[in-house]
Design an enzyme around this catalytic site. Sequence first.
Site, mmCIF file in Angstrom:
data_model
loop_
_atom_site.group_PDB
_atom_site.id
_atom_site.type_symbol
_atom_site.label_atom_id
_atom_site.label_comp_id
_atom_site.label_asym_id
_atom_site.label_seq_id
_atom_site.Cartn_x
_atom_site.Cartn_y
_atom_site.Cartn_z
ATOM 1 N N HIS A 270 21.943 5.148 -20.755
ATOM 2 C CA HIS A 270 20.956 5.305 -19.683
ATOM 3 C C HIS A 270 21.379 4.561 -18.418
ATOM 4 C CE1 HIS A 270 17.642 6.346 -22.855
ATOM 5 N NE2 HIS A 270 18.417 7.369 -22.558
ATOM 6 N N HIS B 270 11.911 15.737 -21.325
ATOM 7 C CA HIS B 270 11.773 15.728 -22.787
ATOM 8 C C HIS B 270 10.425 16.390 -23.035
ATOM 9 C CE1 HIS B 270 14.690 12.091 -23.246
ATOM 10 N NE2 HIS B 270 15.270 13.177 -22.777
ATOM 11 N N GLU C 31 23.448 18.876 -26.027
ATOM 12 C CA GLU C 31 24.136 17.810 -25.318
ATOM 13 C C GLU C 31 24.855 16.805 -26.222
ATOM 14 O OE1 GLU C 31 21.412 14.841 -23.598
ATOM 15 O OE2 GLU C 31 19.751 16.210 -24.016
ATOM 16 N N HIS D 14 23.204 9.516 -30.329
ATOM 17 C CA HIS D 14 21.942 10.184 -29.977
ATOM 18 C C HIS D 14 21.880 11.568 -30.615
ATOM 19 C CE1 HIS D 14 24.001 12.671 -26.911
ATOM 20 N NE2 HIS D 14 24.595 11.573 -26.484
ATOM 21 N N HIS E 13 16.801 18.329 -26.984
ATOM 22 C CA HIS E 13 15.338 18.195 -26.950
ATOM 23 C C HIS E 13 14.761 19.418 -26.257
ATOM 24 C CE1 HIS E 13 16.046 17.098 -22.708
ATOM 25 N NE2 HIS E 13 17.026 16.344 -23.159
ATOM 26 N N TYR F 259 31.317 8.485 -27.174
ATOM 27 C CA TYR F 259 31.325 7.273 -26.345
ATOM 28 C C TYR F 259 32.161 6.221 -27.066
ATOM 29 C CZ TYR F 259 27.285 10.021 -25.010
ATOM 30 O OH TYR F 259 26.470 11.067 -24.653
ATOM 31 N N GLU G 9 26.201 18.877 -21.378
ATOM 32 C CA GLU G 9 24.804 19.271 -21.627
ATOM 33 C C GLU G 9 24.452 20.541 -20.876
ATOM 34 O OE1 GLU G 9 21.842 16.419 -20.248
ATOM 35 O OE2 GLU G 9 20.347 17.300 -21.596
ATOM 36 N N ASP H 134 18.356 20.012 -16.719
ATOM 37 C CA ASP H 134 18.959 18.812 -17.310
ATOM 38 C C ASP H 134 20.404 19.143 -17.675
ATOM 39 O OD1 ASP H 134 19.477 16.459 -18.640
ATOM 40 O OD2 ASP H 134 18.023 16.782 -20.250
ATOM 41 N N ARG I 223 29.814 13.445 -22.198
ATOM 42 C CA ARG I 223 28.686 14.250 -22.687
ATOM 43 C C ARG I 223 28.749 15.579 -21.946
ATOM 44 N NH1 ARG I 223 25.109 10.835 -22.213
ATOM 45 N NH2 ARG I 223 24.016 11.298 -20.284
ATOM 46 N N ASP J 101 24.826 13.045 -15.332
ATOM 47 C CA ASP J 101 23.686 13.682 -16.012
ATOM 48 C C ASP J 101 22.591 13.766 -14.960
ATOM 49 O OD1 ASP J 101 21.480 14.393 -17.526
ATOM 50 O OD2 ASP J 101 21.878 12.977 -19.153
ATOM 51 N N ASP K 25 0.818 -1.215 0.000
ATOM 52 C CA ASP K 25 0.000 0.000 0.000
ATOM 53 C C ASP K 25 0.852 1.266 0.000
ATOM 54 O OD1 ASP K 25 0.973 -0.318 2.487
ATOM 55 O OD2 ASP K 25 -0.924 -0.020 3.549
HETATM 56 N N1 GLY Z 1 18.702 13.382 -18.903
HETATM 57 C C1 GLY Z 1 17.912 13.047 -20.013
HETATM 58 C C2 GLY Z 1 18.457 13.599 -21.246
HETATM 59 O O1 GLY Z 1 19.540 14.141 -21.233
HETATM 60 O O2 GLY Z 1 17.842 13.584 -22.268
HETATM 61 MN MN MN Z 2 20.516 14.927 -19.474
HETATM 62 MN MN MN Z 3 18.818 16.037 -22.031
#
Ligand code: GLY
Ligand code: MN
Ligand code: MN
Length: 444
Positions: free
Chosen positions: A249, A367, A390, A356, A360, A394, A413, A277, A411, A266, A46
């Site tokens: 991820h 997102h 970003e 990638h 976004h 890699y 960002e 982000d 990365r 991240d 619960d």
């Molecule tokens: N942290 C999610 C992205 O960078 O899209």
């Molecule tokens: Mn991110």
């Molecule tokens: Mn992002």
Amino acid sequence: MTRLRTPKTVTADFRAQIQRRKRLLRDIGDGVAFIPTAPELLRNADAHYPYRFDSHFWYLTGFAEPEAVLVLVGGKQPRTLLFCREKNLEREIWDGYRYGPREAQKVFGVDDAYPISALDSMAASLIANREQVWFPLGAQAGFDQQVTGWLNQVRGQVRTGVTAPRGFADIRTLIDEMRLVKDRSELRTMQRAADISAEAHIGAMAATAPGRNEYEIEAELLYAFRRHGAQAPAYTSIVAGGANACVLHYVSNNAPLRDGDLLLIDAGCELDGYASDITRTFPVNGKFSGPQRDCYELVLAAQEAAIRAVKPGAAFTAYHDAALKILAQGMIDLKLLKGPVARVLESGDFRRFYMHRTGHWLGLDVHDVGAYSAQSKPRKLAAGNVLTVEPGLYVRPGKDVPRHFWNIGIRIEDDVLVTADGRSILTDATPKSIADIEAVMAGA
Ligand code: GLY
Ligand code: MN
Ligand code: MN
């Protein structure tokens, strides 16, 4: 260490929500719109997941309680109605304060408020004689069913002279467009969220050292978010040492940090519904090695070029293309790939090391909503849009890959606002140059 720039408390500003409802009321003509908030979700037994309201509902109300539906009645005399939980002393003793319709009506500036239990009996009369019913079609199975039930009630009354609506449309198509252009109140909150996240990243850099664990650094981030009043991380933090940074991820966050490795973080907080982000990548021991430096400078150059490509009127895809061109040439220069650059871009070979997109929309959702293209053409950026920039690199081990680059994952960002004459980087308080990162890690 940098100091946060904005005041400590962000006071609720429901005038902005009233303006947004007015605008949406104009957009729905003489239709009627139903916008439910999110349901509570059971985690196990619960125990519930921490409650998070629906972003669209929140955008239009600022009302954080579950079991609530906003109704916009369009036409010559437009009205906004809120259906919410009733006051309940017993439940408030266990779970805390509830506004109840009477108080909610005053505080949130709706025309009328009713108990949520009254919605089923009132909905048919709100729908009757309306051409169009708007709701988030397909977002919540239970709500789709509820609306269908109301429709059938109205259909059952047609012999009494009422007409049933002929059109159903997804209200999100209208709200998404509004959410793409942030208003002043949203930008204030987003700047504050960005500042909190920037400080969290600085704290994480300062706390990082060989022998510590990824989860200890994750804890530093969470501590900084909550200490400044952010309610939660906007998404699960990625704290990825060494080879883990090549898992896009990665969220296990439970490996020891090793001397000589990089750490990719991240992470961004959610403040009053709004996401930030940020990604930074830095050496666990505080000093970039030669190969790490080569890769880092490349990603940084790509990110800076991409940020420069963010401006009003530019195609959404332009900043990805700008980053990609630099990354592809860099992959050739670093002997990760063979040239020429045109072939690397054309063939998609770059995807082995950069798989990638470069960013976004950002807002209530990390997102965020809003179409990226229309009529098969990329959307043009406009003042008030907020997006992430970003790029990354890699390098997984491979026989044809120079060994000194193996397992380097980077990365960088930032969150960028499109302004009337260019851009503003909301997250620019986060150290990014090699010199600035090494200075923070050296205790500056
Ligand atoms: N942290 C999610 C992205 O960078 O899209
Ligand atoms: Mn991110
Ligand atoms: Mn992002």
